[in-house]
Design a protein around this motif. Structure first.
Motif, PDB file in Angstrom:
ATOM      1  N   ARG A  55       0.838  -1.151  -0.721  1.00  0.00           N
ATOM      2  CA  ARG A  55      -0.366  -0.319  -0.081  1.00  0.00           C
ATOM      3  C   ARG A  55       0.852   1.589   0.082  1.00  0.00           C
ATOM      4  NH1 ARG A  55      -3.596  -3.471   2.985  1.00  0.00           N
ATOM      5  NH2 ARG A  55      -2.653  -2.596   4.946  1.00  0.00           N
ATOM      6  N   LYS A  56       1.677   1.330   1.059  1.00  0.00           N
ATOM      7  CA  LYS A  56       2.849   2.533   0.788  1.00  0.00           C
ATOM      8  C   LYS A  56       3.557   2.223  -0.465  1.00  0.00           C
ATOM      9  CE  LYS A  56       3.738   2.444   5.694  1.00  0.00           C
ATOM     10  NZ  LYS A  56       4.508   1.495   6.394  1.00  0.00           N
ATOM     11  N   LEU A  57       4.187   1.376  -0.980  1.00  0.00           N
ATOM     12  CA  LEU A  57       4.831   1.953  -2.240  1.00  0.00           C
ATOM     13  C   LEU A  57       3.682   2.134  -3.641  1.00  0.00           C
ATOM     14  CD1 LEU A  57       6.967  -1.624  -2.495  1.00  0.00           C
ATOM     15  CD2 LEU A  57       7.490   0.413  -2.725  1.00  0.00           C
ATOM     16  N   VAL A  58       2.031   1.668  -3.727  1.00  0.00           N
ATOM     17  CA  VAL A  58       1.250   2.409  -4.631  1.00  0.00           C
ATOM     18  C   VAL A  58       0.824   3.583  -4.053  1.00  0.00           C
ATOM     19  CG1 VAL A  58      -0.988   1.918  -5.374  1.00  0.00           C
ATOM     20  CG2 VAL A  58       0.043  -0.253  -4.973  1.00  0.00           C
ATOM     21  N   SER A  59       1.164   4.155  -2.942  1.00  0.00           N
ATOM     22  CA  SER A  59       0.838   5.283  -2.439  1.00  0.00           C
ATOM     23  C   SER A  59       2.080   6.395  -3.239  1.00  0.00           C
ATOM     24  CB  SER A  59       0.975   5.255  -0.928  1.00  0.00           C
ATOM     25  OG  SER A  59       0.495   7.562  -0.479  1.00  0.00           O
ATOM     26  N   ASN A 119       4.009   5.840  -5.049  1.00  0.00           N
ATOM     27  CA  ASN A 119       3.761   5.877  -7.229  1.00  0.00           C
ATOM     28  C   ASN A 119       2.477   7.043  -7.327  1.00  0.00           C
ATOM     29  OD1 ASN A 119       3.897   4.552  -9.217  1.00  0.00           O
ATOM     30  ND2 ASN A 119       3.003   3.573  -9.406  1.00  0.00           N
ATOM     31  N   GLU A 120       1.527   7.023  -7.015  1.00  0.00           N
ATOM     32  CA  GLU A 120       0.131   8.270  -7.064  1.00  0.00           C
ATOM     33  C   GLU A 120       0.234   9.122  -7.424  1.00  0.00           C
ATOM     34  OE1 GLU A 120      -2.753   6.283  -4.934  1.00  0.00           O
ATOM     35  OE2 GLU A 120      -3.221   4.448  -6.405  1.00  0.00           O
ATOM     36  N   LYS A 121       1.801   9.542  -6.357  1.00  0.00           N
ATOM     37  CA  LYS A 121       2.262  10.381  -5.905  1.00  0.00           C
ATOM     38  C   LYS A 121       2.718  11.169  -6.902  1.00  0.00           C
ATOM     39  CE  LYS A 121       0.945  10.978  -1.346  1.00  0.00           C
ATOM     40  NZ  LYS A 121       1.821  10.555   0.024  1.00  0.00           N
ATOM     41  N   ARG A 122       3.482  10.382  -7.744  1.00  0.00           N
ATOM     42  CA  ARG A 122       4.911  10.266  -8.766  1.00  0.00           C
ATOM     43  C   ARG A 122       4.266  11.036  -9.788  1.00  0.00           C
ATOM     44  NH1 ARG A 122       9.329   5.698  -8.424  1.00  0.00           N
ATOM     45  NH2 ARG A 122      10.269   7.734  -9.730  1.00  0.00           N
ATOM     46  N   ASN A 123       3.075  10.206 -10.322  1.00  0.00           N
ATOM     47  CA  ASN A 123       2.243  10.662 -11.138  1.00  0.00           C
ATOM     48  C   ASN A 123       1.373  11.683 -11.335  1.00  0.00           C
ATOM     49  OD1 ASN A 123       3.964   8.167 -12.193  1.00  0.00           O
ATOM     50  ND2 ASN A 123       1.656   6.291 -11.975  1.00  0.00           N
TER      51      ASN A 123
END
Length: 82
Positions: free
Chosen positions: A72-76, A78-82
């Motif tokens: 979940r942290k990695l997805v979060s 990644n979503e902030k970077r995009n």
């Protein structure tokens, strides 16, 4: 019922470790339960299921829950970077 909720919550850990527990008890008993009485088979089955449940109680929080949290942290991130 609560026991079904427990099994549902721990199903992946039970799936991962049930085969290992079956093999462990086969090694400890040094034989196949099919070769002996129904009482030995029931004892073998009880030990294998109990062992898998105990292992899943320990491994679910340590592996499954921790892995989900990291995911979940990695997805979060990644979503902030995009």
């Amino acid at each position: 019922p609560n026991w079904l909720i427990f099994i549902g919550n721990h199903s992946y850990s039970l799936y991962l470790f049930h085969f290992a527990m079956l093999n462990l008890w086969l090694i400890i008993f040094d034989h196949s339960p099919r070769q002996h009485s129904i009482a030995n088979f029931l004892l073998f089955y009880f030990l294998a299921v109990s062992g898998a449940i105990l292992v899943s109680l320990v491994t679910k929080p340590m592996l499954e829950d921790a892995g989900s949290s990291i995911g979940r942290k990695l997805v979060s991130i990644n979503e902030k970077r995009n």
